[in-house]
Enzyme design. Structure first.
Site, PDB file in Angstrom:
ATOM      1  N   ARG A  46      -4.094   9.289  -7.780  1.00  0.00           N
ATOM      2  CA  ARG A  46      -3.575   9.975  -8.966  1.00  0.00           C
ATOM      3  C   ARG A  46      -4.652  10.086 -10.030  1.00  0.00           C
ATOM      4  NH1 ARG A  46       1.554   7.079  -9.811  1.00  0.00           N
ATOM      5  NH2 ARG A  46       2.639   7.815  -7.981  1.00  0.00           N
TER       6      ARG A  46
ATOM      7  N   VAL B 222      -1.374  -0.719  -0.633  1.00  0.00           N
ATOM      8  CA  VAL B 222      -1.374  -0.584   0.831  1.00  0.00           C
ATOM      9  C   VAL B 222      -2.554   0.279   1.287  1.00  0.00           C
ATOM     10  CG1 VAL B 222      -0.065   0.195   2.842  1.00  0.00           C
ATOM     11  CG2 VAL B 222       1.144  -0.883   0.918  1.00  0.00           C
TER      12      VAL B 222
ATOM     13  N   GLU C 235       6.067   2.941  11.268  1.00  0.00           N
ATOM     14  CA  GLU C 235       6.363   1.506  11.472  1.00  0.00           C
ATOM     15  C   GLU C 235       6.424   0.745  10.149  1.00  0.00           C
ATOM     16  OE1 GLU C 235       6.928  -0.414  14.625  1.00  0.00           O
ATOM     17  OE2 GLU C 235       7.724  -1.414  12.867  1.00  0.00           O
TER      18      GLU C 235
ATOM     19  N   LYS D   6      15.812   1.330   4.410  1.00  0.00           N
ATOM     20  CA  LYS D   6      15.300   0.756   5.665  1.00  0.00           C
ATOM     21  C   LYS D   6      16.406   0.699   6.714  1.00  0.00           C
ATOM     22  CE  LYS D   6      11.959  -1.905   2.984  1.00  0.00           C
ATOM     23  NZ  LYS D   6      11.770  -3.121   2.185  1.00  0.00           N
TER      24      LYS D   6
ATOM     25  N   GLY E 109       3.501  -6.292   0.871  1.00  0.00           N
ATOM     26  CA  GLY E 109       2.138  -6.770   0.630  1.00  0.00           C
ATOM     27  C   GLY E 109       1.134  -5.843   1.300  1.00  0.00           C
TER      28      GLY E 109
ATOM     29  N   ALA F   8      -8.388   1.322  20.341  1.00  0.00           N
ATOM     30  CA  ALA F   8      -8.026   2.741  20.228  1.00  0.00           C
ATOM     31  C   ALA F   8      -8.808   3.609  21.204  1.00  0.00           C
ATOM     32  CB  ALA F   8      -8.273   3.221  18.798  1.00  0.00           C
TER      33      ALA F   8
ATOM     34  N   ASP G  36      16.391  -0.104  -1.711  1.00  0.00           N
ATOM     35  CA  ASP G  36      15.229  -0.234  -0.819  1.00  0.00           C
ATOM     36  C   ASP G  36      15.688  -0.724   0.565  1.00  0.00           C
ATOM     37  OD1 ASP G  36      12.186  -0.712  -0.412  1.00  0.00           O
ATOM     38  OD2 ASP G  36      13.093  -2.649   0.052  1.00  0.00           O
TER      39      ASP G  36
ATOM     40  N   ILE H 101       6.350  -6.375  10.104  1.00  0.00           N
ATOM     41  CA  ILE H 101       7.124  -6.714  11.316  1.00  0.00           C
ATOM     42  C   ILE H 101       7.269  -5.454  12.172  1.00  0.00           C
ATOM     43  CG2 ILE H 101       9.306  -7.623  12.217  1.00  0.00           C
ATOM     44  CD1 ILE H 101       9.842  -8.906   9.514  1.00  0.00           C
TER      45      ILE H 101
HETATM   46  N1  HSE Z   1       9.954  -3.823  -2.577  1.00  0.00           N
HETATM   47  C1  HSE Z   1       9.952  -4.092  -1.183  1.00  0.00           C
HETATM   48  C2  HSE Z   1      10.341  -5.554  -0.983  1.00  0.00           C
HETATM   49  C3  HSE Z   1       8.568  -3.810  -0.620  1.00  0.00           C
HETATM   50  O1  HSE Z   1      10.478  -6.284  -1.965  1.00  0.00           O
HETATM   51  O2  HSE Z   1      10.559  -5.959   0.138  1.00  0.00           O
HETATM   52  C4  HSE Z   1       8.555  -3.371   0.794  1.00  0.00           C
HETATM   53  O3  HSE Z   1       9.348  -2.257   1.054  1.00  0.00           O
END
Ligand code: HSE
Length: 420
Positions: free
Chosen positions: A43, A12, A122, A198, A295, A31, A194, A129
């Site tokens: 790292r 990202v 976001e 969210k 992605g 902007a 995950d 999205i």
């Molecule tokens: N591992 C997450 C997914 C990536 O598969 O949607 C985005 O949070």
């Protein structure tokens, strides 16, 4: 000129750097200032060869740099980034993060720390999205009735492949990892964590609910097999990992689990790695959001939107979690056992007389009514029994599952999937 420091220049972060350069014309026009990445923190300098920005291995070089206006946190994990981000806020920096795990645990403390400083996130939910923008601003006139989302692309990719191509579970996980959508530790994806992170973020914005992952029902897709897909197809369902927030009076239920849903629902048609979220507001009705949930470029698109927003407004113009003050009559989290649902059960049993009668007796004793049943022979000795039920209480189905597991002719741990 706005100077940005990017902590974590992986998939990202690299896209953030690249898009800020490639789309600099439109970004600057929108902007009202030029935005440049002053430093990136990585790292290992070895791995980061090829990046065109100055690099450091110490995130605090960025956080403590007086020239940097906005700290973009893309480190991953929960506790280490929390310390880094707190320091950034203490140093008066605006923060943009994509870090759902950190927010799942620390969003309210971070809101307090941020005070009047912009803190945007976001990209933490459903990647590209703009769902946070939609909930916090676009739908702010509404009481939110429900949020039902496919928020994990890895699970959706796997379940879609199982459904449409008959592929087995283990084979597709490797494919999903190779495509770069899975978390560093894929148990976060397939275990439902995950999606739960969210969901908790959205629940704060929609309902003002401060819940942690351990407070809510979280199940993954590990137990799903082609038997369940067969049942789904027979009865007109799609099989999805859903994240659900639902208001019921002054309570809100929050849950993440595999779910059978009517194949005609719009959300059932969201396949592959895509994410989709249905939000129902009391005034607007149903709204649906669809797009790439993971992605590099898609997630960077959301990160940069936040950077542009901060560049435009300077100081914070709205409360981080969407509420300027708590609701006078706040909502409570519903207890897991009080959730009501229809259920699907798969039981591997010894195929002999009297088995079905004993099983249905247990359902009856817990006042659970069976809606449909299928039997699939496994071999000459075993069969799979596939049941669906009418609406029942979670606490009752859990008791039924325990009792069924103890029966001598039940040959494997029963599998349960909720029907939504
Ligand atoms: N591992 C997450 C997914 C990536 O598969 O949607 C985005 O949070």
């Amino acid at each position: 000129m706005i100077r940005v420091g990017v902590i974590g220049v992986g998939t990202v972060g690299t896209s953030v750097v690249k898009i800020l350069e490639e789309n600099s014309d439109i970004i600057e026009a929108r902007a009202g200032s030029k935005i440049i990445v002053k430093t990136g923190a990585v790292r290992s300098l070895e791995k980061a060869r090829g990046l065109s920005i100055p690099l450091t291995t110490d995130p605090y070089d960025i956080v403590n740099d007086p020239e940097i206006d906005i700290v973009v946190e893309l480190m991953g994990g929960a506790e280490a980034p929390y310390a880094v981000v707190k320091q950034a806020l203490q140093n008066g920096k605006a923060v943009v993060t994509a870090n759902k795990a950190m927010l799942a645990y620390h969003r309210y403390e971070l809101q307090d720390f941020a005070g009047d400083l912009p803190f945007e996130f976001e990209a933490s939910v459903a990647g590209g999205i703009p769902i946070i923008n939609a909930l916090r601003d676009g739908l702010s006139a509404n009481h939110i009735e429900s949020i039902v989302g496919i928020m994990n692309g890895t699970c959706n990719y796997m379940l879609s492949k199982m459904m449409h191509e008959g592929v087995a579970f283990d084979a597709i996980l490797k494919e999903a990892q190779a495509l770069g959508y899975a978390e560093a530790d894929p148990t976060f994806d397939i275990g439902g964590f995950d999606a739960a992170h969210k969901l908790l973020i959205l629940a704060s914005i929609a309902y003002g609910i401060d819940a942690k992952p351990e407070d809510i029902l979280i199940e993954g897709i590990e137990a799903v097999t082609q038997d369940d897909i067969y049942f789904a197809k027979e009865f007109g369902y799609a099989l999805k990992l859903l994240a659900i927030a639902k208001r019921d009076g002054d309570e809100v239920e929050l849950r993440v689990h595999a779910a059978l849903i009517d194949a005609n629902e719009m959300i059932a048609k969201i396949d592959g790695v895509m994410n989709g979220i249905s939000v129902v507001g009391d005034k607007v009705g149903e709204t649906l959001y669809y797009g790439p949930g993971a992605g590099g470029d898609a997630t960077a698109s959301a990160v940069i939107a936040n950077i542009i927003d901060i560049a435009r407004s300077g100081r914070k113009s709205r409360p981080m979690l969407g509420f300027d003050r708590p609701l006078e009559h706040g909502l409570r989290l519903k207890a897991k056992e009080a959730i009501r649902s229809k259920y699907y059960l798969r039981l591997k049993v010894v195929d002999e007389p009297g088995v079905l009668a004993q099983i249905s007796k247990i359902f009856g004793e817990h006042t659970i009514s069976i809606a449909a049943m299928l039997q699939n022979s496994i071999d000459s000795r075993y069969a799979n029994l596939l049941f669906s039920t009418h609406t029942a209480h979670e606490r009752d189905i859990q008791k039924v599952l325990l009792e069924l597991e103890g029966l001598h002719f039940v040959a494997a741990k029963p599998v349960m999937i909720r029907i939504v």
